[in-house]
Write a protein that holds these residues in place. Structure first.
Motif, PDB file in Angstrom:
ATOM      1  N   THR A  30      -7.372 -62.332 -44.153  1.00  0.00           N
ATOM      2  CA  THR A  30      -6.362 -61.465 -44.754  1.00  0.00           C
ATOM      3  C   THR A  30      -5.286 -61.111 -43.740  1.00  0.00           C
ATOM      4  O   THR A  30      -5.518 -61.097 -42.531  1.00  0.00           O
ATOM      5  N   LYS A  31      -4.107 -60.837 -44.265  1.00  0.00           N
ATOM      6  CA  LYS A  31      -2.981 -60.392 -43.443  1.00  0.00           C
ATOM      7  C   LYS A  31      -2.369 -59.199 -44.170  1.00  0.00           C
ATOM      8  O   LYS A  31      -1.997 -59.313 -45.335  1.00  0.00           O
ATOM      9  N   TYR A  34      -3.932 -58.451 -47.567  1.00  0.00           N
ATOM     10  CA  TYR A  34      -3.836 -59.419 -48.655  1.00  0.00           C
ATOM     11  C   TYR A  34      -4.358 -60.781 -48.200  1.00  0.00           C
ATOM     12  O   TYR A  34      -4.266 -61.140 -47.027  1.00  0.00           O
ATOM     13  N   ASP A  36      -4.555 -64.479 -47.163  1.00  0.00           N
ATOM     14  CA  ASP A  36      -3.537 -65.286 -46.497  1.00  0.00           C
ATOM     15  C   ASP A  36      -3.988 -66.728 -46.276  1.00  0.00           C
ATOM     16  O   ASP A  36      -3.240 -67.653 -46.525  1.00  0.00           O
TER      17      ASP A  36
END
Length: 86
Positions: A30-31, A34, A36
């Motif tokens: 996640t990034k 969210y 990624d």
């Protein structure tokens, strides 16, 4: 259950590599909270690609069945035997 890690954890490449090889599931990255990226071992990637190929062939075969593109098994074997003198 899939593992989810933040992108900052990718700094420890040895640990991530070990997790990829130990896990039988992809690791989701996640990034900013969210999804990624997804990472996995080469072995798992090859297995997934093989299964996608199998599914594609099954779908094609089902479509051929629906369209009536089928051959009689006995006739097909007879034709092959005659062609190759078997």
């Amino acid at each position: 259950m899939p593992e989810i890690i933040p992108i900052r954890d990718l700094k420890n490449t040895s640990k991530i590599s070990q997790k990829c090889h130990e896990s039988k599931e992809p690791i989701f990255v996640t990034k900013n909270g969210y999804g990624d990226m997804v990472i996995m071992s080469m072995e798992m990637y090859k297995e997934k690609m093989f299964m996608f190929d199998v599914y594609d062939k099954l779908i094609a075969a089902e479509e051929q069945l629906k369209e009536g593109k089928v051959l009689d098994g006995e006739a097909s074997l007879k034709s092959i035997r005659e062609k190759y003198n078997v």
